[in-house]
Design a protein around this motif. Structure first.
Motif, mmCIF file in Angstrom:
data_model
loop_
_atom_site.group_PDB
_atom_site.id
_atom_site.type_symbol
_atom_site.label_atom_id
_atom_site.label_comp_id
_atom_site.label_asym_id
_atom_site.label_seq_id
_atom_site.Cartn_x
_atom_site.Cartn_y
_atom_site.Cartn_z
ATOM 1 N N VAL A 191 0.910 -1.450 0.259
ATOM 2 C CA VAL A 191 -0.166 0.025 0.493
ATOM 3 C C VAL A 191 1.246 1.483 0.179
ATOM 4 N N TYR A 192 1.606 1.224 0.803
ATOM 5 C CA TYR A 192 3.211 1.976 0.370
ATOM 6 C C TYR A 192 3.852 2.875 -0.776
ATOM 7 N N ALA A 193 3.560 1.348 -1.006
ATOM 8 C CA ALA A 193 4.717 1.192 -2.360
ATOM 9 C C ALA A 193 3.614 1.806 -3.953
ATOM 10 N N ALA A 194 2.095 1.350 -3.971
ATOM 11 C CA ALA A 194 1.698 1.812 -4.627
ATOM 12 C C ALA A 194 0.686 3.641 -4.004
ATOM 13 N N PHE A 195 1.315 4.044 -3.438
ATOM 14 C CA PHE A 195 0.408 5.193 -3.503
ATOM 15 C C PHE A 195 -0.382 5.876 -4.227
ATOM 16 N N ARG A 196 0.948 6.683 -5.631
ATOM 17 C CA ARG A 196 -0.003 7.095 -6.609
ATOM 18 C C ARG A 196 -2.010 6.545 -7.645
ATOM 19 N N SER A 197 -1.156 5.251 -7.213
ATOM 20 C CA SER A 197 -2.713 4.598 -7.871
ATOM 21 C C SER A 197 -3.652 4.595 -7.043
ATOM 22 N N GLY A 198 -3.659 4.525 -5.361
ATOM 23 C CA GLY A 198 -4.469 4.761 -4.739
ATOM 24 C C GLY A 198 -4.656 3.346 -4.236
ATOM 25 N N ALA A 199 -3.477 2.410 -4.318
ATOM 26 C CA ALA A 199 -3.312 1.421 -2.928
ATOM 27 C C ALA A 199 -4.236 0.570 -3.358
ATOM 28 N N HIS A 200 -5.309 0.218 -4.681
ATOM 29 C CA HIS A 200 -5.805 -0.959 -4.630
ATOM 30 C C HIS A 200 -4.728 -2.667 -3.995
ATOM 31 N N LEU A 201 -4.227 -3.302 -5.591
ATOM 32 C CA LEU A 201 -3.503 -4.457 -5.228
ATOM 33 C C LEU A 201 -3.849 -5.523 -5.582
ATOM 34 N N ASN A 202 -5.531 -4.722 -5.836
ATOM 35 C CA ASN A 202 -6.445 -6.404 -5.906
ATOM 36 C C ASN A 202 -7.908 -5.682 -7.181
ATOM 37 N N PRO A 203 -8.244 -6.736 -7.415
ATOM 38 C CA PRO A 203 -9.414 -6.330 -7.945
ATOM 39 C C PRO A 203 -10.635 -6.437 -7.421
ATOM 40 N N ALA A 204 -10.853 -6.866 -6.547
ATOM 41 C CA ALA A 204 -11.841 -6.822 -5.829
ATOM 42 C C ALA A 204 -12.413 -5.171 -5.443
ATOM 43 N N VAL A 205 -10.656 -4.751 -4.946
ATOM 44 C CA VAL A 205 -10.692 -3.644 -3.985
ATOM 45 C C VAL A 205 -11.138 -2.815 -5.200
ATOM 46 N N THR A 206 -10.793 -2.617 -6.360
ATOM 47 C CA THR A 206 -11.192 -1.878 -7.679
ATOM 48 C C THR A 206 -12.675 -2.309 -7.969
ATOM 49 N N ILE A 207 -12.706 -3.276 -8.164
ATOM 50 C CA ILE A 207 -14.359 -3.798 -8.351
ATOM 51 C C ILE A 207 -15.535 -2.967 -7.710
ATOM 52 N N GLY A 208 -14.521 -2.978 -6.444
ATOM 53 C CA GLY A 208 -16.016 -2.053 -5.097
ATOM 54 C C GLY A 208 -15.484 -1.241 -5.133
ATOM 55 N N LEU A 209 -14.884 -0.579 -5.068
ATOM 56 C CA LEU A 209 -14.332 0.769 -5.633
ATOM 57 C C LEU A 209 -15.799 1.558 -6.455
ATOM 58 N N PHE A 210 -15.697 0.680 -7.634
ATOM 59 C CA PHE A 210 -16.193 1.105 -8.964
ATOM 60 C C PHE A 210 -17.835 0.769 -8.771
ATOM 61 N N ALA A 211 -18.378 -0.070 -7.872
ATOM 62 C CA ALA A 211 -19.519 0.028 -8.125
ATOM 63 C C ALA A 211 -19.773 0.928 -6.571
ATOM 64 N N ALA A 212 -18.877 1.710 -6.251
ATOM 65 C CA ALA A 212 -19.381 2.630 -5.020
ATOM 66 C C ALA A 212 -19.279 3.929 -5.443
ATOM 67 N N GLN A 213 -18.751 3.922 -7.066
ATOM 68 C CA GLN A 213 -18.449 5.018 -7.763
ATOM 69 C C GLN A 213 -17.868 6.235 -7.129
ATOM 70 N N GLU A 214 -16.755 5.217 -6.436
ATOM 71 C CA GLU A 214 -15.655 6.288 -5.849
ATOM 72 C C GLU A 214 -14.291 6.232 -6.390
ATOM 73 N N PRO A 215 -13.711 7.475 -6.534
ATOM 74 C CA PRO A 215 -12.279 8.033 -7.194
ATOM 75 C C PRO A 215 -11.418 6.213 -6.636
ATOM 76 N N PHE A 216 -10.951 6.246 -7.991
ATOM 77 C CA PHE A 216 -9.645 4.873 -7.841
ATOM 78 C C PHE A 216 -8.436 5.674 -7.150
ATOM 79 N N ALA A 217 -8.255 7.127 -7.353
ATOM 80 C CA ALA A 217 -7.171 7.326 -6.750
ATOM 81 C C ALA A 217 -7.094 8.678 -6.746
ATOM 82 N N SER A 218 -6.590 9.933 -5.725
ATOM 83 C CA SER A 218 -7.121 11.442 -5.661
ATOM 84 C C SER A 218 -5.881 11.406 -4.982
#
Length: 253
Positions: free
Chosen positions: A58-85
């Motif tokens: 998570v620390y290493a991937a700070f630029r991308s929002g540190a999903h590291l996991n398609p399940a987190v990505t699809i969850g944020l997509f479903a919630a319509q929350e920004p992937f990174a900010s």
């Protein structure tokens, strides 16, 4: 964070996920492969090792929002929350919108990172993979497998474990990097300790599929099957759990 390109965002996911798998697969290798100094270190060592792997990733991937996991990505997509900010002064600036195309790009970066991390873990433990061990033990360094094989119930376990993770991410702080790496790490430890026994808790499609592909391709001595008949469970289950967790998390807050 400031202005970043999509290439930098995707590289961030690749690097973070690679570190996650290098350290996560590494702790499993240390505990279960013969002649390691950590041999037979137990389930809790594996739980905490994976939690700390998340912390580093998570620390290493700070630029991308540190999903590291398609399940987190699809969850944020479903919630319509920004992937990174990023915070610019007093203002929060969205750097990656939660679009379908961006979700697919994140999926690809996470899978590539997981594959790379698995290859690096293999190289770190190469001499131990050369030792005699059950083929299932060698596969377990890379991918999950059920304690009792029952595809339907194994799927339920993966859905529930991933639901907890993504519901917490969306409901508590929107993105893992916003919550704090240590907080996410402790949640992963808790899921592993409480819900990890039946399936080994993939809770991350890339975490299982990328290393499983690496296992199939690498010249591992005496490796045996990559168990593709089970491989759909730790992909479909976490994606369903992430989708439900994202929807429930958004509704909850």
């Amino acid at each position: 964070m400031g202005s970043v390109t999509m290439a930098q965002v995707l590289m961030s996911e690749v690097v973070g996920t690679a570190l996650l798998i290098l350290l996560g697969a590494g702790v499993v290798a240390n505990v279960i492969l013969p002649r390691n100094k950590g041999f037979d270190g137990g389930w809790l060592l594996i739980n905490f090792g994976w939690g700390l792997a998340v912390f580093v990733g998570v620390y290493a991937a700070f630029r991308s929002g540190a999903h590291l996991n398609p399940a987190v990505t699809i969850g944020l997509f479903a919630a319509q929350e920004p992937f990174a900010s990023a915070r610019v002064g007093e203002r929060l600036e969205v750097t990656v919108e939660p679009t379908f195309s961006n979700m697919l790009l994140y999926f690809g970066a996470e899978l590539l990172g997981a594959f790379i991390g698995a290859v690096l873990a293999y190289l770190a433990y190469k001499k131990h993979f050369d030792e005699d061990a059950d083929p299932a033990t060698k596969l377990a360094v890379f991918s999950t497998g059920p304690a009792i094989r029952s595809y339907g119930w194994n799927l339920v376990t993966e859905v529930l474990g991933t639901f907890v993770l993504v519901f917490w991410v969306v409901g508590s702080g929107r993105t893992p990097s916003g919550l704090g790496p240590l907080a996410v790490a402790l949640v992963v430890v808790g899921i592993g300790a409480s819900l990890g026994g039946p399936t080994g808790y993939a809770i991350n499609p890339a975490r299982d599929l990328g290393p499983r592909i690496a296992h199939a391709l690498l010249p591992i001595r005496g490796k045996g099957s990559s168990d593709w008949s089970y491989a759909w469970v730790p992909v479909v289950g976490p994606l369903l759990g992430g989708l439900l967790g994202g929807l429930a998390g958004a509704a909850y807050v």
